[in-house]
Design a protein around this motif. Structure first.
Motif, mmCIF file in Angstrom:
data_model
loop_
_atom_site.group_PDB
_atom_site.id
_atom_site.type_symbol
_atom_site.label_atom_id
_atom_site.label_comp_id
_atom_site.label_asym_id
_atom_site.label_seq_id
_atom_site.Cartn_x
_atom_site.Cartn_y
_atom_site.Cartn_z
ATOM 1 N N VAL A 89 77.220 -19.052 -14.439
ATOM 2 C CA VAL A 89 77.282 -20.347 -15.133
ATOM 3 C C VAL A 89 75.881 -20.943 -15.237
ATOM 4 C CG1 VAL A 89 78.196 -22.696 -15.028
ATOM 5 C CG2 VAL A 89 79.673 -20.773 -14.434
ATOM 6 N N SER A 90 75.109 -20.855 -14.173
ATOM 7 C CA SER A 90 73.735 -21.378 -14.181
ATOM 8 C C SER A 90 72.883 -20.644 -15.208
ATOM 9 C CB SER A 90 73.094 -21.237 -12.806
ATOM 10 O OG SER A 90 73.782 -22.000 -11.864
ATOM 11 N N GLU A 91 73.059 -19.335 -15.316
ATOM 12 C CA GLU A 91 72.317 -18.558 -16.315
ATOM 13 C C GLU A 91 72.648 -19.039 -17.720
ATOM 14 O OE1 GLU A 91 73.181 -14.389 -15.817
ATOM 15 O OE2 GLU A 91 71.250 -14.069 -14.841
ATOM 16 N N LYS A 92 73.920 -19.244 -17.997
ATOM 17 C CA LYS A 92 74.334 -19.713 -19.326
ATOM 18 C C LYS A 92 73.780 -21.106 -19.610
ATOM 19 C CE LYS A 92 76.871 -16.391 -20.962
ATOM 20 N NZ LYS A 92 76.541 -15.685 -22.182
ATOM 21 N N GLN A 98 67.222 -23.749 -22.902
ATOM 22 C CA GLN A 98 66.067 -23.177 -23.589
ATOM 23 C C GLN A 98 66.261 -23.195 -25.098
ATOM 24 O OE1 GLN A 98 65.630 -19.305 -21.861
ATOM 25 N NE2 GLN A 98 64.580 -20.059 -20.032
ATOM 26 N N LEU A 99 67.477 -22.924 -25.544
ATOM 27 C CA LEU A 99 67.759 -22.959 -26.987
ATOM 28 C C LEU A 99 67.613 -24.387 -27.534
ATOM 29 C CD1 LEU A 99 70.796 -20.535 -27.203
ATOM 30 C CD2 LEU A 99 68.517 -20.152 -28.142
ATOM 31 N N ARG A 100 68.120 -25.375 -26.757
ATOM 32 C CA ARG A 100 68.004 -26.767 -27.201
ATOM 33 C C ARG A 100 66.553 -27.227 -27.273
ATOM 34 N NH1 ARG A 100 72.293 -27.976 -23.578
ATOM 35 N NH2 ARG A 100 74.221 -28.007 -24.735
ATOM 36 N N SER A 101 65.790 -26.875 -26.263
ATOM 37 C CA SER A 101 64.399 -27.317 -26.229
ATOM 38 C C SER A 101 63.550 -26.584 -27.261
ATOM 39 C CB SER A 101 63.799 -27.128 -24.833
ATOM 40 O OG SER A 101 63.758 -25.774 -24.500
#
Length: 104
Positions: A89-92, A98-101
């Motif tokens: 869950v933490s990886e996701k 990262q995608l949002r930023s």
């Protein structure tokens, strides 16, 4: 330990959302229910081929859901506690962040 089929289906679906295949999820759940097992025991319990299990167990080991125990008489595999799913869950969450930023 008998577990309701609907619960197993929900857990398999949840693990699929975290990137595991249905078969990998079944192996993880088998190990949780039966404890440390050899590939032969897993193969018999899930009625699947041993050669198919090795890549699945490698993936589960790299995901830190399964631990490998090397012994002089063979290898056994043991499922980590369900809290280990928290790692996936933490990886996701990290990937999503990262995608949002990275959005312009």
């Amino acid at each position: 330990m008998a577990v309701d089929k609907t619960i197993i289906t929900k857990v398999v679906s949840y693990l699929e959302h975290l990137g595991l295949s249905s078969e990998q999820s079944q192996v993880y759940l088998y190990l949780l229910q039966h404890g440390p097992s050899s590939v032969l025991a897993i193969s018999r319990g899930l009625k699947t081929g041993r050669t198919k299990l090795y890549p699945m167990l490698e993936r589960l080991t790299s995901s830190q859901l399964v631990v490998t125990h090397e012994r002089h008489y063979g290898t056994s595999y043991e499922a980590q506690s369900p809290q280990a799913v928290e790692f996936l869950v933490s990886e996701k969450e990290s990937t999503a962040h990262q995608l949002r930023s990275g959005l312009p």
